[in-house]
Design an enzyme around this catalytic site. Structure first.
Site, PDB file in Angstrom:
ATOM      1  N   ASN A   1      -1.183  -0.090   7.315  1.00  0.00           N
ATOM      2  CA  ASN A   1      -0.623  -1.381   7.729  1.00  0.00           C
ATOM      3  C   ASN A   1       0.117  -2.086   6.590  1.00  0.00           C
ATOM      4  O   ASN A   1       0.274  -3.294   6.589  1.00  0.00           O
ATOM      5  CB  ASN A   1      -1.712  -2.262   8.342  1.00  0.00           C
ATOM      6  CG  ASN A   1      -2.846  -2.542   7.382  1.00  0.00           C
ATOM      7  OD1 ASN A   1      -2.796  -2.148   6.217  1.00  0.00           O
ATOM      8  ND2 ASN A   1      -3.860  -3.234   7.855  1.00  0.00           N
TER       9      ASN A   1
ATOM     10  N   GLU B   1      -9.667 -10.955  -6.703  1.00  0.00           N
ATOM     11  CA  GLU B   1      -8.683  -9.864  -6.667  1.00  0.00           C
ATOM     12  C   GLU B   1      -7.629 -10.020  -7.770  1.00  0.00           C
ATOM     13  O   GLU B   1      -7.188  -9.034  -8.352  1.00  0.00           O
ATOM     14  CB  GLU B   1      -8.050  -9.797  -5.270  1.00  0.00           C
ATOM     15  CG  GLU B   1      -9.086  -9.379  -4.230  1.00  0.00           C
ATOM     16  CD  GLU B   1      -8.599  -9.438  -2.784  1.00  0.00           C
ATOM     17  OE1 GLU B   1      -7.417  -9.773  -2.554  1.00  0.00           O
ATOM     18  OE2 GLU B   1      -9.416  -9.150  -1.880  1.00  0.00           O
TER      19      GLU B   1
ATOM     20  N   TYR C   1     -12.542  -2.799  -2.123  1.00  0.00           N
ATOM     21  CA  TYR C   1     -12.966  -2.825  -0.715  1.00  0.00           C
ATOM     22  C   TYR C   1     -14.498  -2.823  -0.585  1.00  0.00           C
ATOM     23  O   TYR C   1     -15.037  -2.244   0.358  1.00  0.00           O
ATOM     24  CB  TYR C   1     -12.360  -1.634   0.030  1.00  0.00           C
ATOM     25  CG  TYR C   1     -10.885  -1.807   0.359  1.00  0.00           C
ATOM     26  CD1 TYR C   1     -10.427  -2.913   1.077  1.00  0.00           C
ATOM     27  CD2 TYR C   1      -9.940  -0.865  -0.030  1.00  0.00           C
ATOM     28  CE1 TYR C   1      -9.082  -3.078   1.380  1.00  0.00           C
ATOM     29  CE2 TYR C   1      -8.586  -1.021   0.277  1.00  0.00           C
ATOM     30  CZ  TYR C   1      -8.171  -2.134   0.981  1.00  0.00           C
ATOM     31  OH  TYR C   1      -6.840  -2.308   1.293  1.00  0.00           O
TER      32      TYR C   1
ATOM     33  N   HIS D   1      -1.848  -5.563   1.922  1.00  0.00           N
ATOM     34  CA  HIS D   1      -3.133  -6.268   1.848  1.00  0.00           C
ATOM     35  C   HIS D   1      -2.859  -7.651   1.281  1.00  0.00           C
ATOM     36  O   HIS D   1      -2.004  -7.790   0.397  1.00  0.00           O
ATOM     37  CB  HIS D   1      -4.101  -5.526   0.920  1.00  0.00           C
ATOM     38  CG  HIS D   1      -5.284  -6.357   0.541  1.00  0.00           C
ATOM     39  ND1 HIS D   1      -6.411  -6.442   1.329  1.00  0.00           N
ATOM     40  CD2 HIS D   1      -5.492  -7.179  -0.517  1.00  0.00           C
ATOM     41  CE1 HIS D   1      -7.267  -7.281   0.758  1.00  0.00           C
ATOM     42  NE2 HIS D   1      -6.737  -7.741  -0.367  1.00  0.00           N
TER      43      HIS D   1
ATOM     44  N   LYS E   1       0.829  -1.203   0.000  1.00  0.00           N
ATOM     45  CA  LYS E   1       0.000   0.000   0.000  1.00  0.00           C
ATOM     46  C   LYS E   1       0.871   1.263   0.000  1.00  0.00           C
ATOM     47  O   LYS E   1       2.101   1.184   0.109  1.00  0.00           O
ATOM     48  CB  LYS E   1      -0.941  -0.081   1.203  1.00  0.00           C
ATOM     49  CG  LYS E   1      -1.817  -1.350   1.169  1.00  0.00           C
ATOM     50  CD  LYS E   1      -3.015  -1.215   2.057  1.00  0.00           C
ATOM     51  CE  LYS E   1      -3.081  -2.300   3.078  1.00  0.00           C
ATOM     52  NZ  LYS E   1      -4.271  -2.184   3.944  1.00  0.00           N
TER      53      LYS E   1
END
Ligand code: CMP
Length: 137
Positions: free
Chosen positions: A112, A126, A49, A115, A9
């Site tokens: 974080n 995905e 998402y 993913h 990310k």
């Protein structure tokens, strides 16, 4: 042999952790079978998402994921979905155990770093979203 999708990310890219994080997966023995850098749009964020659209943290999550480039990759190996999820650790970097990627590099629930698909079904969806591949290819 399974395949799973990961995203490094915007915080991982900004902090120059691309090589460190991809290196961990390679050291584990997983193969990188696809790799690219891309910029999320609000539309792509809403598709990726979709399960989180109604969560209170979604607006902040969208703002974060579109804030800079991300790296998408497909990792392949035995039980790759579960192995990669264990390697990244729980969502909240504060609670993630040392030795996991989030545990070693993150102090945040949102920022974080990584993913990873949470099931084989999610991995298929995905991988198709980011690489136009299906489970047979
Ligand atoms: P990820 O594994 O990509 O899946 C959903 C993302 O939403 C998650 O990582 C975090 O970036 C973000 N997220 C999940 N829970 C929270 C939370 N409580 N507050 C802020 N962001 C969150």
């Amino acid at each position: 042999m399974e395949r799973t999708l990961i995203l490094l990310k915007p915080d991982a890219v900004e902090r120059q952790l691309i090589g460190t994080i991809l290196g961990r997966f390679e050291q584990k023995g997983l193969n990188i079978t696809a790799l690219k850098m891309l910029q999320f749009t609000p539309e792509l964020a809403k598709r990726h998402y979709a399960d989180h659209l109604d969560k209170p943290f979604y607006p902040g999550l969208e703002a974060y994921i579109i804030s800079g480039p991300v790296v998408a990759a497909i990792l392949e190996g035995d039980e790759a979905v579960a192995v990669v999820r264990r390697m990244i650790g729980p969502t909240n970097g504060i609670e993630a155990p040392a030795g996991t990627i989030r545990g070693d590099f993150s102090l945040s629930s949102r920022r974080n770093l990584v993913h990873a698909s949470d099931s084989l079904d999610a991995a298929e969806r995905e991988m198709a979203l980011f690489f136009c591949v299906d489970s047979q290819s």
